[in-house]
Motif scaffolding. Structure first.
Motif, PDB file in Angstrom:
ATOM      1  N   THR A 114       0.835  -1.207   0.000  1.00  0.00           N
ATOM      2  CA  THR A 114       0.000   0.000   0.000  1.00  0.00           C
ATOM      3  C   THR A 114       0.868   1.255   0.000  1.00  0.00           C
ATOM      4  OG1 THR A 114      -1.710  -1.199   1.211  1.00  0.00           O
ATOM      5  CG2 THR A 114      -1.853   1.207   1.182  1.00  0.00           C
ATOM      6  N   ARG A 115       1.868   1.249   0.894  1.00  0.00           N
ATOM      7  CA  ARG A 115       2.776   2.396   0.944  1.00  0.00           C
ATOM      8  C   ARG A 115       3.544   2.543  -0.370  1.00  0.00           C
ATOM      9  NH1 ARG A 115       6.502   1.784   6.010  1.00  0.00           N
ATOM     10  NH2 ARG A 115       7.412   3.619   4.977  1.00  0.00           N
ATOM     11  N   LEU A 116       3.921   1.384  -0.944  1.00  0.00           N
ATOM     12  CA  LEU A 116       4.648   1.429  -2.218  1.00  0.00           C
ATOM     13  C   LEU A 116       3.785   2.023  -3.331  1.00  0.00           C
ATOM     14  CD1 LEU A 116       7.203   0.706  -3.780  1.00  0.00           C
ATOM     15  CD2 LEU A 116       6.236  -1.562  -4.193  1.00  0.00           C
ATOM     16  N   ALA A 117       2.499   1.679  -3.346  1.00  0.00           N
ATOM     17  CA  ALA A 117       1.597   2.238  -4.358  1.00  0.00           C
ATOM     18  C   ALA A 117       1.475   3.750  -4.192  1.00  0.00           C
ATOM     19  CB  ALA A 117       0.226   1.567  -4.257  1.00  0.00           C
ATOM     20  N   GLU A 118       1.367   4.197  -2.916  1.00  0.00           N
ATOM     21  CA  GLU A 118       1.286   5.642  -2.681  1.00  0.00           C
ATOM     22  C   GLU A 118       2.564   6.348  -3.119  1.00  0.00           C
ATOM     23  OE1 GLU A 118       0.474   6.029   1.420  1.00  0.00           O
ATOM     24  OE2 GLU A 118      -1.609   5.300   1.305  1.00  0.00           O
ATOM     25  N   VAL A 119       3.700   5.739  -2.772  1.00  0.00           N
ATOM     26  CA  VAL A 119       4.979   6.348  -3.156  1.00  0.00           C
ATOM     27  C   VAL A 119       5.127   6.383  -4.675  1.00  0.00           C
ATOM     28  CG1 VAL A 119       7.482   6.066  -3.051  1.00  0.00           C
ATOM     29  CG2 VAL A 119       6.109   5.747  -0.989  1.00  0.00           C
ATOM     30  N   LYS A 120       4.690   5.295  -5.341  1.00  0.00           N
ATOM     31  CA  LYS A 120       4.764   5.274  -6.805  1.00  0.00           C
ATOM     32  C   LYS A 120       3.878   6.353  -7.421  1.00  0.00           C
ATOM     33  CE  LYS A 120       6.066   0.473  -7.697  1.00  0.00           C
ATOM     34  NZ  LYS A 120       5.659  -0.821  -8.320  1.00  0.00           N
ATOM     35  N   ALA A 121       2.680   6.546  -6.833  1.00  0.00           N
ATOM     36  CA  ALA A 121       1.792   7.592  -7.353  1.00  0.00           C
ATOM     37  C   ALA A 121       2.427   8.971  -7.184  1.00  0.00           C
ATOM     38  CB  ALA A 121       0.441   7.527  -6.647  1.00  0.00           C
ATOM     39  N   LYS A 127       7.299  13.013 -11.501  1.00  0.00           N
ATOM     40  CA  LYS A 127       7.883  12.875 -12.836  1.00  0.00           C
ATOM     41  C   LYS A 127       7.106  13.694 -13.867  1.00  0.00           C
ATOM     42  CE  LYS A 127      10.090   8.328 -12.433  1.00  0.00           C
ATOM     43  NZ  LYS A 127      10.100   6.939 -12.953  1.00  0.00           N
ATOM     44  N   GLU A 128       5.776  13.658 -13.776  1.00  0.00           N
ATOM     45  CA  GLU A 128       4.966  14.437 -14.718  1.00  0.00           C
ATOM     46  C   GLU A 128       5.221  15.929 -14.551  1.00  0.00           C
ATOM     47  OE1 GLU A 128       2.266  15.142 -17.777  1.00  0.00           O
ATOM     48  OE2 GLU A 128       3.280  13.307 -17.110  1.00  0.00           O
ATOM     49  N   ARG A 131       8.510  16.629 -16.019  1.00  0.00           N
ATOM     50  CA  ARG A 131       8.444  16.614 -17.491  1.00  0.00           C
ATOM     51  C   ARG A 131       7.869  17.918 -18.030  1.00  0.00           C
ATOM     52  NH1 ARG A 131       4.920  15.770 -21.381  1.00  0.00           N
ATOM     53  NH2 ARG A 131       3.220  15.500 -19.877  1.00  0.00           N
ATOM     54  N   LEU A 132       6.786  18.381 -17.400  1.00  0.00           N
ATOM     55  CA  LEU A 132       6.197  19.649 -17.830  1.00  0.00           C
ATOM     56  C   LEU A 132       7.166  20.807 -17.627  1.00  0.00           C
ATOM     57  CD1 LEU A 132       2.565  19.215 -16.416  1.00  0.00           C
ATOM     58  CD2 LEU A 132       3.335  18.919 -18.777  1.00  0.00           C
ATOM     59  N   MET A 133       7.890  20.749 -16.508  1.00  0.00           N
ATOM     60  CA  MET A 133       8.863  21.807 -16.244  1.00  0.00           C
ATOM     61  C   MET A 133       9.986  21.786 -17.276  1.00  0.00           C
ATOM     62  SD  MET A 133      10.947  22.510 -12.707  1.00  0.00           S
ATOM     63  CE  MET A 133       9.408  22.414 -11.779  1.00  0.00           C
ATOM     64  N   ILE A 134      10.420  20.577 -17.653  1.00  0.00           N
ATOM     65  CA  ILE A 134      11.484  20.460 -18.658  1.00  0.00           C
ATOM     66  C   ILE A 134      11.003  20.977 -20.009  1.00  0.00           C
ATOM     67  CG2 ILE A 134      12.844  18.793 -19.980  1.00  0.00           C
ATOM     68  CD1 ILE A 134      13.047  17.127 -17.416  1.00  0.00           C
ATOM     69  N   GLU A 135       9.760  20.634 -20.382  1.00  0.00           N
ATOM     70  CA  GLU A 135       9.217  21.135 -21.646  1.00  0.00           C
ATOM     71  C   GLU A 135       9.138  22.656 -21.644  1.00  0.00           C
ATOM     72  OE1 GLU A 135       5.491  19.290 -22.282  1.00  0.00           O
ATOM     73  OE2 GLU A 135       6.328  17.321 -22.814  1.00  0.00           O
ATOM     74  N   GLU A 136       8.713  23.213 -20.508  1.00  0.00           N
ATOM     75  CA  GLU A 136       8.641  24.673 -20.414  1.00  0.00           C
ATOM     76  C   GLU A 136      10.034  25.298 -20.507  1.00  0.00           C
ATOM     77  OE1 GLU A 136       6.736  28.306 -20.150  1.00  0.00           O
ATOM     78  OE2 GLU A 136       5.891  26.289 -20.393  1.00  0.00           O
ATOM     79  N   MET A 137      11.010  24.650 -19.863  1.00  0.00           N
ATOM     80  CA  MET A 137      12.379  25.162 -19.930  1.00  0.00           C
ATOM     81  C   MET A 137      12.938  25.068 -21.349  1.00  0.00           C
ATOM     82  SD  MET A 137      13.938  23.657 -16.362  1.00  0.00           S
ATOM     83  CE  MET A 137      15.576  24.246 -16.740  1.00  0.00           C
ATOM     84  N   GLU A 138      12.633  23.952 -22.046  1.00  0.00           N
ATOM     85  CA  GLU A 138      13.103  23.822 -23.426  1.00  0.00           C
ATOM     86  C   GLU A 138      12.473  24.886 -24.321  1.00  0.00           C
ATOM     87  OE1 GLU A 138      12.213  19.880 -24.593  1.00  0.00           O
ATOM     88  OE2 GLU A 138      13.929  18.971 -23.555  1.00  0.00           O
TER      89      GLU A 138
END
Length: 289
Positions: A114-121, A127-128, A131-138
């Protein structure tokens, strides 16, 4: 205008003198200096833990930076896998050889999952966001690169403006001097030497005359088909009349020839008969002459 250009050039030169070479200040490779300082005298390519050429750091290009980024991503992915593997082995061995041994039950596994699922979420959300921050920086980096190129082009143009302005001013001065000389040596009443208001008035008059001529030409062009048809009809009538004229002349010549030769064409006798008939009718009705 020349003073504004000179002030702008001086400001750019002062900025470059204060901050150094602008290209070096904006070099993207400076971002990597805290983790890879190539200026170290003891640095050697053999100490580097990757296969990417060290020349990429000395002369960076977008392609080389992209290759470095891909290489480091793969390297850190392998490093993370090795780290997780080592940590897992260490925990497993400690659980076995510990005193007392660590035994994990089903409930603890469920809680860990359960904790692993929360941490993965949370990790996925992070990560998302990254990713959005990297796209904005690019996007921002491309925009800045385009703006920087425009600034370079405008700076080069600005550096050439003083000479161009000086040449234009000298050309204008020469043209004005030539104009003054022509005005002094030519007829002052000439239309080429009029001041601007008089020239504009003359231009308006010429444009009005031109418009009137254009209207007349348009009217003539509109009446041209009708006049053409009338001319064709008159030409046909003239042809008929010309033919009749030729026939009348021929008849007159023939009558004159017969008269000279003493021949009678019957017209004279017919005329005498008509005249006698006229006199007889007048006597019968009692009409006086």
């Amino acid at each position: 205008m020349a003073s504004d250009v000179s002030e702008s050039i001086e400001a750019l030169q002062q900025l470059e003198a204060d901050q150094g070479d602008l290209k070096k200040q904006l070099a993207i490779i400076r971002i990597s200096e805290p983790i890879s300082d190539v200026s170290d005298a003891n640095f050697s390519p053999s100490k580097r833990g990757s296969d990417v050429s060290i020349s990429n750091l000395n002369d960076p290009t977008p392609a080389s930076l992209e290759a470095d980024l891909t290489h480091y991503k793969e390297l850190f992915s392998k490093l993370r896998f090795s780290y997780v593997e080592q940590v897992t082995k260490e925990k497993f061995l400690r659980a076995i050889v510990g005193d007392p041994p660590l035994v994990v039950g089903h409930n603890e596994n469920v809680e860990l999952e359960t904790r692993l699922a929360e941490v993965k979420a949370e990790l996925k959300a992070s990560k998302e966001e990254a990713r959005l921050m990297i796209e904005e920086m690019e996007k921002m980096a491309r925009d800045l690169a385009s703006r920087y190129k425009n600034v370079e082009v405008q700076t080069e143009q600005l550096s050439t403006l003083p000479d161009a302005i000086e040449n234009l001013e000298s050309t204008i001065a020469g043209l004005r001097a030539k104009q003054v000389a022509n005005m002094d040596s030519s007829d002052p009443r000439s239309s080429q030497n009029l001041p601007l208001p008089a020239t504009l008035n003359l231009l308006a008059e010429r444009e009005a005359e031109l418009a009137a001529l254009n209207r007349q030409i348009a009217a003539v062009q509109n009446a041209l088909p009708r006049k053409t048809r009338e001319a064709e009809a008159i030409e046909r009538e003239c042809t008929v009349l010309e033919r009749r004229k030729v026939e009348a002349i021929a008849q007159a010549r023939e009558a004159q020839r017969k008269k000279q030769q003493g021949e009678s064409d019957g017209l004279e006798e017919m005329g005498r008969w008509y005249r006698g008939a006229e006199e007889t009718l007048k006597e019968m009705v009692g009409v006086e002459r």
